[in-house]
Design an enzyme around this catalytic site. Structure first.
Site, PDB file in Angstrom:
ATOM      1  N   HIS A 196      -1.256  -1.297  -4.285  1.00 44.14           N
ATOM      2  CA  HIS A 196      -2.512  -0.994  -3.584  1.00 44.14           C
ATOM      3  C   HIS A 196      -2.594   0.518  -3.330  1.00 44.14           C
ATOM      4  O   HIS A 196      -1.717   1.100  -2.686  1.00 44.14           O
ATOM      5  CB  HIS A 196      -2.536  -1.767  -2.258  1.00 44.14           C
ATOM      6  CG  HIS A 196      -3.828  -1.689  -1.521  1.00 44.14           C
ATOM      7  ND1 HIS A 196      -4.900  -2.528  -1.783  1.00 44.14           N
ATOM      8  CD2 HIS A 196      -4.226  -0.878  -0.511  1.00 44.14           C
ATOM      9  CE1 HIS A 196      -5.892  -2.234  -0.964  1.00 44.14           C
ATOM     10  NE2 HIS A 196      -5.511  -1.231  -0.176  1.00 44.14           N
ATOM     11  N   ASP A 211      -4.834   3.542  -1.757  1.00 41.20           N
ATOM     12  CA  ASP A 211      -5.897   3.826  -0.793  1.00 41.20           C
ATOM     13  C   ASP A 211      -6.456   5.225  -0.985  1.00 41.20           C
ATOM     14  O   ASP A 211      -5.798   6.214  -0.649  1.00 41.20           O
ATOM     15  CB  ASP A 211      -5.342   3.698   0.631  1.00 41.20           C
ATOM     16  CG  ASP A 211      -5.123   2.254   1.024  1.00 41.20           C
ATOM     17  OD1 ASP A 211      -6.083   1.473   0.921  1.00 41.20           O
ATOM     18  OD2 ASP A 211      -3.987   1.907   1.417  1.00 41.20           O
ATOM     19  N   ASP A 215      -6.389  -6.573   4.403  1.00 42.78           N
ATOM     20  CA  ASP A 215      -5.783  -5.238   4.436  1.00 42.78           C
ATOM     21  C   ASP A 215      -5.742  -4.679   5.856  1.00 42.78           C
ATOM     22  O   ASP A 215      -6.785  -4.432   6.454  1.00 42.78           O
ATOM     23  CB  ASP A 215      -6.632  -4.331   3.532  1.00 42.78           C
ATOM     24  CG  ASP A 215      -6.056  -2.938   3.348  1.00 42.78           C
ATOM     25  OD1 ASP A 215      -4.993  -2.642   3.900  1.00 42.78           O
ATOM     26  OD2 ASP A 215      -6.711  -2.153   2.632  1.00 42.78           O
ATOM     27  N   MET A 256     -12.211   4.233  -0.357  1.00 40.34           N
ATOM     28  CA  MET A 256     -12.852   4.458   0.946  1.00 40.34           C
ATOM     29  C   MET A 256     -13.581   5.785   0.837  1.00 40.34           C
ATOM     30  O   MET A 256     -13.193   6.788   1.457  1.00 40.34           O
ATOM     31  CB  MET A 256     -11.798   4.455   2.051  1.00 40.34           C
ATOM     32  CG  MET A 256     -11.290   3.056   2.366  1.00 40.34           C
ATOM     33  SD  MET A 256      -9.740   3.048   3.269  1.00 40.34           S
ATOM     34  CE  MET A 256      -8.600   3.141   1.878  1.00 40.34           C
ATOM     35  N   HIS A 287      -8.393   0.911  -3.873  1.00 36.52           N
ATOM     36  CA  HIS A 287      -9.306   0.691  -2.743  1.00 36.52           C
ATOM     37  C   HIS A 287     -10.002   2.014  -2.433  1.00 36.52           C
ATOM     38  O   HIS A 287      -9.385   2.922  -1.873  1.00 36.52           O
ATOM     39  CB  HIS A 287      -8.464   0.180  -1.549  1.00 36.52           C
ATOM     40  CG  HIS A 287      -9.232  -0.011  -0.284  1.00 36.52           C
ATOM     41  ND1 HIS A 287      -8.611  -0.236   0.933  1.00 36.52           N
ATOM     42  CD2 HIS A 287     -10.566  -0.025  -0.022  1.00 36.52           C
ATOM     43  CE1 HIS A 287      -9.519  -0.377   1.875  1.00 36.52           C
ATOM     44  NE2 HIS A 287     -10.717  -0.243   1.329  1.00 36.52           N
ATOM     45  N   SER A 338       0.844  -1.201   0.000  1.00 35.23           N
ATOM     46  CA  SER A 338       0.000   0.000   0.000  1.00 35.23           C
ATOM     47  C   SER A 338       0.872   1.240   0.000  1.00 35.23           C
ATOM     48  O   SER A 338       1.617   1.494   0.956  1.00 35.23           O
ATOM     49  CB  SER A 338      -0.900   0.018   1.234  1.00 35.23           C
ATOM     50  OG  SER A 338      -1.433   1.323   1.390  1.00 35.23           O
ATOM     51  N   MET A 390      -9.104   7.988   0.131  1.00 33.32           N
ATOM     52  CA  MET A 390      -9.954   8.331   1.294  1.00 33.32           C
ATOM     53  C   MET A 390     -10.526   9.728   1.115  1.00 33.32           C
ATOM     54  O   MET A 390      -9.797  10.639   0.721  1.00 33.32           O
ATOM     55  CB  MET A 390      -9.107   8.302   2.570  1.00 33.32           C
ATOM     56  CG  MET A 390      -8.404   6.992   2.814  1.00 33.32           C
ATOM     57  SD  MET A 390      -7.460   7.079   4.352  1.00 33.32           S
ATOM     58  CE  MET A 390      -6.634   5.485   4.286  1.00 33.32           C
ATOM     59  N   MET A 442     -11.206  -5.965   5.560  1.00 33.48           N
ATOM     60  CA  MET A 442     -10.429  -5.031   6.389  1.00 33.48           C
ATOM     61  C   MET A 442     -10.089  -5.724   7.702  1.00 33.48           C
ATOM     62  O   MET A 442     -10.974  -6.230   8.391  1.00 33.48           O
ATOM     63  CB  MET A 442     -11.242  -3.764   6.703  1.00 33.48           C
ATOM     64  CG  MET A 442     -11.426  -2.786   5.566  1.00 33.48           C
ATOM     65  SD  MET A 442      -9.938  -2.346   4.650  1.00 33.48           S
ATOM     66  CE  MET A 442      -8.867  -1.686   5.927  1.00 33.48           C
TER      67      MET A 442
HETATM   68  C1  DX5 Z   1      -6.248   1.461   5.747  1.00 30.46           C
HETATM   69  C2  DX5 Z   1      -5.775   1.128   4.352  1.00 30.46           C
HETATM   70  C3  DX5 Z   1      -4.650   0.174   4.311  1.00 30.46           C
HETATM   71  C4  DX5 Z   1      -3.396   0.656   4.968  1.00 30.46           C
HETATM   72  C5  DX5 Z   1      -2.648  -0.544   5.464  1.00 30.46           C
HETATM   73  O1  DX5 Z   1      -7.426   2.174   5.677  1.00 30.46           O
HETATM   74  O2  DX5 Z   1      -6.832   0.580   3.598  1.00 30.46           O
HETATM   75  O3  DX5 Z   1      -4.386  -0.245   2.976  1.00 30.46           O
HETATM   76  O4  DX5 Z   1      -2.574   1.400   4.115  1.00 30.46           O
HETATM   77  O5  DX5 Z   1      -1.557  -0.094   6.177  1.00 30.46           O
HETATM   78  P1  DX5 Z   1      -0.777  -1.023   7.209  1.00 30.46           P
HETATM   79  O6  DX5 Z   1      -0.252  -2.188   6.418  1.00 30.46           O
HETATM   80  O7  DX5 Z   1       0.288  -0.105   7.708  1.00 30.46           O
HETATM   81  O8  DX5 Z   1      -1.756  -1.433   8.255  1.00 30.46           O
HETATM   82 ZN    ZN Z   2      -6.418  -0.420   1.565  1.00 29.72          ZN
END
Ligand code: DX5
Ligand code: ZN
Length: 215
Positions: free
Chosen positions: A32, A34, A174, A67, A65, A7, A36, A136
């Site tokens: 990956h 993320d 994840d 969110m 991903h 990620s 948000m 998750m």
């Molecule tokens: C959290 C993200 C993850 C995050 C994982 O909301 O979806 O992808 O980056 O990070 P680690 O591996 O540090 O928990």
């Molecule tokens: Zn993620």
């Protein structure tokens, strides 16, 4: 399958290009990304222009991903930005079946993500349409959190649901992944591990990625 999706939320954004070059050289299977929005989750990360820039230099497919609320509004934008797998949250989709079909209509792999409290049983009537399910293992919004142990049980339950329905869906997990957690997740039936801080916080991320694939 033992696949790894680092990620880039945990990457150094001052040298994002170099970080992607590092992933290109590594055994990374997917990058990956993320996204948000500060509404679905209590944090804001990055969006379409950053993914476009990553896609220009990444030789690995992008696993995006979302969110965000109303993800159905942005499916074409993320396709144009270069997403290969597009994940939407179960909790953010009122018309999940329609959203999944829209993702597939662009030729992307369609994936649904479940928050830690959302039961895998709720996927019973959509699992045959899915290419991937993202579980998750922390509450979404931040990297570097502690893995929630109940996830192992969810992976096993999801595997059983997938097999019972003759679905081809892969299982991705994840949040909070390290060697110890990763080994148990693969044993429980996970196919793809997302890892952020464990990879990018290391002195030798290429080696960590390689070891995660051979747990
Ligand atoms: C959290 C993200 C993850 C995050 C994982 O909301 O979806 O992808 O980056 O990070 P680690 O591996 O540090 O928990
Ligand atoms: Zn993620």
């Amino acid at each position: 399958m033992k696949l790894v999706a680092p990620s880039i939320l945990a990457a150094d954004f001052n040298k994002l290009g170099e970080e992607i070059e590092m992933l290109n050289r590594s055994e990374t299977d997917f990058v990956h990304c993320d996204v948000m929005d500060g509404v679905f989750v209590p944090n804001i990360s990055f969006g379409i222009p950053v993914i476009q820039a990553v896609n220009k230099i990444s030789r690995k497919p992008l696993d995006v991903h979302l969110m965000i609320v109303n993800p159905e509004k942005y499916i074409q934008d993320f396709y144009n930005a270069g997403a290969s797998i597009l994940t939407v949250h179960y909790e953010a989709c009122t018309h999940l079946h329609r959203t999944v079909q829209q993702i597939k209509s662009f030729g992307m792999k369609a994936s649904v993500c479940l928050n830690p409290h959302t039961s895998v049983a709720l996927l019973e009537d959509i699992i045959q349409d899915l290419d991937m399910v993202l579980l998750m293992s922390v509450n979404p919004g931040f990297g570097g959190q502690t893995f929630i142990e109940n996830t192992y049980r969810k992976v096993s339950a999801l595997k059983e649901l997938i097999q019972r329905n003759n679905s081809k869906a892969l299982i991705e997990v994840d949040g909070g992944v390290n060697f110890e957690v990763g080994k148990k997740l693969y044993e429980a039936g996970a196919d793809i591990l997302v890892a952020g801080s464990f990879v990018f916080g290391s002195d030798n991320p290429v080696d960590i990625i390689s070891k995660l694939k051979s747990l």
